[in-house]
Motif scaffolding. Structure first.
Motif: not given
Length: 181
Positions: A37, A136, A139, A162, A165-166, A169
Motif C-alpha cells: 500500500r 491516501h 489508507i 481493510w 478502508v477499501e 476509498i
C-alpha cells in the motif's frame, strides 16, 4: 499572488517529504500488505509531484518554500529517522502530513477560484492531487489500525478493517468521478 506561489512551493516541498518518509516506512515494516500500500501511495505521490510542478509552471512561479516550512520539513525528517517515535507514531506523523497536504491543496484551489479564471486554470492539476491525498489518508488510517493494534495489544487486528478502508476509498473515487463529470 506571492502568498499563493509560496504556498505552492510549500506544497511541493512537503510532497517530497511525504515520498521520503513513506520510503523510510516501507523499509521499517515487515508487513507485505502495508509495504504494498505504501509503494502504491509513493507511486501516486510521485505523479502528484509532477502535477504540483505543472501548477507552479503554469503560474510561472519561482517562489521558494518559507523558512518555517523548511524547518518543519527538517524536523519531521529528524523525527522519522530517530528512535524516539514508535512505528505507530511514525505512521501517525505521515498521516498528519498527508492531512496537511490535502488541506493546503484544497485551500490553494479555493483561493485561486476566488481570484480569477486564469489562476483557477493554473491550479487545476491540484484537483487530482487533493482527491488522491484524501484517499491516501484512508489508507493510512487502515495502516494505523493495524500497526497500532499490533504495537499496543500485541495481537493482529480484525482483517475487516481493510474492507472498510477499501469502501472509504471507493466512496471517495465515486465522489471524484461525479465531481469531475
Amino acid at each position: 499572488m506571492t502568498t499563493l506561489e509560496t504556498k505552492l512551493a510549500d506544497l511541493k516541498l512537503f510532497q517530497n517529504v511525504l515520498i521520503e518518509n513513506a520510503q523510510k516506512l516501507v523499509a521499517a515494516t515487515d508487513d507485505s500488505k502495508i509495504r504494498e500500500r505504501l509503494e502504491k501511495m509513493m507511486s501516486s505521490d510521485r505523479e502528484n509531484l509532477n502535477s504540483i510542478e505543472e501548477a507552479i509552471s503554469k503560474l510561472g512561479s519561482t517562489a521558494e518554500p518559507r523558512d518555517i516550512t523548511q524547518k518543519h520539513a527538517e524536523k519531521v525528517g529528524q523525527m522519522m529517522d530517530g528512535s524516539e517515535l514508535s512505528l505507530y507514531d511514525k505512521f501517525f506523523q505521515l498521516e498528519l502530513l498527508k492531512h496537511q497536504q490535502t488541506m493546503t491543496g484544497l485551500v490553494i484551489h479555493k483561493v485561486a477560484q476566488s481570484l480569477d479564471d486564469k489562476l483557477q486554470d493554473a491550479v487545476e492539476p491540484l484537483n487530482k492531487v487533493n482527491f488522491e491525498n484524501r484517499a491516501h489518508q484512508e489508507i493510512l488510517k487502515g495502516i494505523l489500525y493495524f500497526v497500532g493494534t499490533r504495537e499496543m495489544a500485541g495481537k493482529e487486528p480484525d482483517m475487516g478493517i481493510w474492507g472498510s478502508v477499501e469502501q472509504g476509498i471507493a466512496a471517495l473515487k465515486g465522489a471524484v468521478g461525479s465531481a469531475t463529470s
